[in-house]
Write an enzyme that holds these catalytic residues in place. Structure first.
Site, short mmCIF file in Angstrom:
data_model
loop_
_atom_site.label_atom_id
_atom_site.label_comp_id
_atom_site.label_asym_id
_atom_site.label_seq_id
_atom_site.Cartn_x
_atom_site.Cartn_y
_atom_site.Cartn_z
CB CYS A 43 28.99 40.22 35.21
SG CYS A 43 27.40 41.06 35.97
CD GLU A 50 29.06 42.92 43.19
OE1 GLU A 50 28.73 41.62 42.61
OE2 GLU A 50 28.63 43.12 44.13
CE LYS A 56 39.61 53.32 35.86
NZ LYS A 56 39.31 53.32 34.37
N GLY A 64 34.31 44.54 37.59
CA GLY A 64 35.37 44.09 36.55
C GLY A 64 35.62 42.78 36.57
CB SER A 65 38.33 41.35 34.64
OG SER A 65 39.51 41.85 34.86
CB THR A 66 37.88 36.99 38.08
OG1 THR A 66 36.71 36.77 37.99
CG2 THR A 66 38.62 36.16 39.13
N GLY A 107 40.13 41.82 39.76
CA GLY A 107 39.79 41.66 41.35
C GLY A 107 40.76 41.19 42.04
P1 NAD Z 1 38.36 45.00 33.60
O1 NAD Z 1 38.79 44.30 35.07
O2 NAD Z 1 39.51 44.88 32.63
O3 NAD Z 1 38.37 46.43 34.06
C1 NAD Z 1 37.17 46.95 34.86
C2 NAD Z 1 37.63 48.42 35.35
O4 NAD Z 1 38.98 48.37 36.06
C3 NAD Z 1 37.79 49.39 34.34
O5 NAD Z 1 37.69 50.71 34.87
C4 NAD Z 1 39.55 49.37 34.21
O6 NAD Z 1 40.06 50.75 33.60
C5 NAD Z 1 39.96 49.03 35.61
N1 NAD Z 1 41.06 48.49 35.84
C6 NAD Z 1 41.85 47.84 35.01
N2 NAD Z 1 43.06 47.29 35.55
C7 NAD Z 1 42.99 48.11 36.80
C8 NAD Z 1 44.03 47.83 38.06
N3 NAD Z 1 45.17 47.26 37.89
N4 NAD Z 1 43.71 48.29 39.09
C9 NAD Z 1 42.45 49.03 39.03
N5 NAD Z 1 41.59 49.12 38.17
C10 NAD Z 1 41.82 48.59 36.95
O7 NAD Z 1 36.92 44.51 33.28
P2 NAD Z 1 36.16 44.79 32.06
O8 NAD Z 1 36.87 44.30 30.97
O9 NAD Z 1 36.15 46.50 31.84
O10 NAD Z 1 34.83 44.35 32.44
C11 NAD Z 1 34.35 43.18 32.10
C12 NAD Z 1 34.36 42.23 33.52
O11 NAD Z 1 33.61 42.93 34.41
C13 NAD Z 1 33.82 40.73 33.30
O12 NAD Z 1 34.72 39.85 33.89
C14 NAD Z 1 32.43 41.03 33.78
O13 NAD Z 1 32.04 39.79 34.10
C15 NAD Z 1 32.76 41.88 34.91
N6 NAD Z 1 31.65 42.32 35.37
C16 NAD Z 1 31.23 42.02 36.69
C17 NAD Z 1 29.76 42.67 37.04
C18 NAD Z 1 29.34 42.17 38.46
O14 NAD Z 1 28.41 42.91 38.97
N7 NAD Z 1 29.64 41.05 38.91
C19 NAD Z 1 29.25 43.38 36.49
C20 NAD Z 1 29.59 44.04 35.30
C21 NAD Z 1 31.01 43.37 34.86
#
Ligand code: NAD
Length: 482
Positions: free
Chosen positions: A295, A261, A187, A239-241, A244
């Site tokens: 990130c 991650e 996704k 994605g975001s903490t 996560g």
């Molecule tokens: P986000 O958590 O909002 O979204 C990430 C993904 O998760 C998207 O595809 C989103 O649609 C999906 N998502 C949202 N809510 C969900 C849920 N309840 N259940 C399952 N999936 C869901 O994050 P973002 O704003 O897209 O990305 C930015 C964040 O990602 C930052 O915190 C950044 O640090 C982190 N990031 C981490 C790494 C790493 O390798 N550690 C790499 C890139 C980005």
């Protein structure tokens, strides 16, 4: 010295004539493009000018179910039984086709995500191809990866990725999963679905057996449906903490494997014996690369007190020379912010930083009128308790503090809920070793920043996540060892 000049570079736009973007993209399930059951679509826009690029099918829970069913069937009947060297050939094919269409991928990544073409062309797309090449090589050598053990694939992997490195994150997820015999439902993020749809075209062209890779677009609800699906055996999330943590709670007790991650707040540490001009370039790369949508961005800068004034002055001068503007222009250093929501979040933090007493400096660049833009910014006069020092902004905003001793900077650098990355700039190897052991972060760069290679594992401590992606370690989450 003040580097600001009145020179204006002539435009050097990358041609977009060769790029094919369809008006509508459907879901990619069982090797075919199909509409969602509700026939629902959402639009994806170019954040540099807010123009619509395409309509993209939004997967509902039922669609996610269809994708998982296709992945399970392909896993049981074909992919897990295939000779590993044959699996490797398919993955090599994906890598080669990404290389062949690299220019098209780079332009689409910049159009859909807002990042400068120099980055998508020189970083995102080549690294994505390199990840497929790297893991293709492992497919028939797993007995050497885990000597004395046999590996079994896990099953169906549900993979959820963010918008900051869309194709690269897809590659980080897909390549090790496929090499180890798993099938996938991916996704992409809702603001950057297009390169994943192009990847689906490549996957079709490679004649990967139907159902081995399925791609469903949508927002949080689509992601949640994937996480909750009982036939998904492993979740890989970047994605975001906040999300996560939610995923961790959802999968607790289900027996699903998972890797997370998550966010970061990296410390970039400059000692007085560092090559300062080089370090300033490293700071610029660390925080302004990809508009700070990274990130592992070096969003906290610690400078040794004796050189703090010099470094900050050099940094401000260098910031004045950064070119902010059209992501497709090859001279551009800083592109568009990915979405209005992200721009609002960055502005909110800049506001908070000022209200809390921080002193802001912003480069005096002209920002385009349309689209989402933010000037490169830094805060001085902030301390450990300021929110701009503690929280992830995910934008081009740097928080600077000074330090006197090694122990002090270690304590300050570790005073964060995150632990993804860090940087150390010094002439002394002994300091590099001491700091890289003492700082709780998954990766520490020395006299450089934001360097990646498929053979290096990447991942976080603390609230930056669980598990590793990349390298030999990146195979582990996709296998059971027997
Ligand atoms: P986000 O958590 O909002 O979204 C990430 C993904 O998760 C998207 O595809 C989103 O649609 C999906 N998502 C949202 N809510 C969900 C849920 N309840 N259940 C399952 N999936 C869901 O994050 P973002 O704003 O897209 O990305 C930015 C964040 O990602 C930052 O915190 C950044 O640090 C982190 N990031 C981490 C790494 C790493 O390798 N550690 C790499 C890139 C980005």
């Amino acid at each position: 010295m003040n580097y600001k000049t009145d020179w204006v570079y002539n435009p050097a736009p990358e041609s977009a004539d060769h790029v094919r973007i369809q008006e509508r993209y459907d879901l990619f399930i069982n090797g075919k493009f199909i509409p969602s059951v509700k026939n629902a679509y959402f639009k994806t826009i170019n954040p540099a000018n807010e123009n619509k690029l395409a309509q993209v099918a939004e997967a509902q829970k039922t669609d996610v179910g269809l994708a998982v069913r296709a992945a399970k069937k392909a896993y049981e009947n074909i992919w897990s039984k295939m000779d590993p060297s044959e699996r490797g050939k398919y993955i090599f094919r994906i890598a080669r086709l990404i290389q062949e269409r690299a220019r098209e991928f780079a332009v689409i990544e910049s159009l859909d995500g807002g990042k400068p073409i120099r980055e998508s062309r020189d970083v995102d797309i080549p690294l994505a191809a390199a990840h497929f090449f790297y893991y293709a090589g492992w497919a028939d050598k797993l007995e050497y990866a885990f000597p004395g053990r046999k590996t079994q694939p896990v099953g169906v992997a549900g993979q959820i990725i963010p918008w900051n490195f869309p194709l690269l994150m897809a590659a980080w997820k897909l390549a090790p999963a496929l090499a180890t015999g798993n099938t996938v439902v991916l996704k992409p993020a809702e603001t950057t679905p297009l390169t994943a749809m192009k990847l689906a075209e490549i996957i079709q062209e490679c004649e990967l057996p139907p159902g081995v890779v399925n791609i469903v677009n949508g927002g949080g609800e689509t992601g949640q449906a994937l996480v909750e699906h009982p036939d998904v055996d492993k979740i890989a999330f970047t994605g975001s903490t906040e999300v996560g943590k939610f995923i961790m709670k959802t999968v607790a007790g289900t027996g699903k494997k998972y890797t997370l991650e998550l966010g970061g707040k990296a410390a970039n540490i400059i000692f007085e014996d560092a090559p300062l001009d080089q370090a300033v370039e490293g700071i610029i790369t660390g925080i302004f690369f990809n508009q700070g949508h990274v990130c592992c961005a070096g969003s906290r800068l610690f400078v040794q007190e004796s050189v703090a004034e010099t470094v900050i002055s050099k940094l401000k001068n260098r910031m004045e020379t950064l070119i902010v503007g059209d992501p497709l222009d090859k001279n551009t250093d800083i592109g568009a912010i990915n979405s209005k929501a992200q721009l609002d979040k960055i502005k909110m933090y800049v506001d908070i930083g000022q209200k809390e007493g921080g002193e802001i400096f912003q480069s005096s660049c002209n920002l385009p009128k349309k689209g989402y833009w933010h000037a490169p910014s830094l805060f001085t006069g902030v301390s450990q308790s300021h929110r701009v020092v503690q929280e992830e902004i995910f934008g081009p905003v740097l928080a600077i503090q000074s330090f006197r001793t090694v122990d002090e900077v270690i304590a300050k650098a570790n005073n964060t809920p995150f632990g993804l990355s860090g940087g150390v700039w010094t002439d002394k190897g002994s300091k590099i070793f001491a700091l890289s052991k003492a700082i709780r972060a998954g990766v520490i760069w020395a006299n450089t920043f934001n360097k990646f290679d498929p053979s290096s594992p990447f991942g976080g401590y603390k609230e930056s996540g669980l598990g590793r992606e990349g390298g030999l370690e990146g195979l582990m989450p996709y296998v059971h060892l027997v």
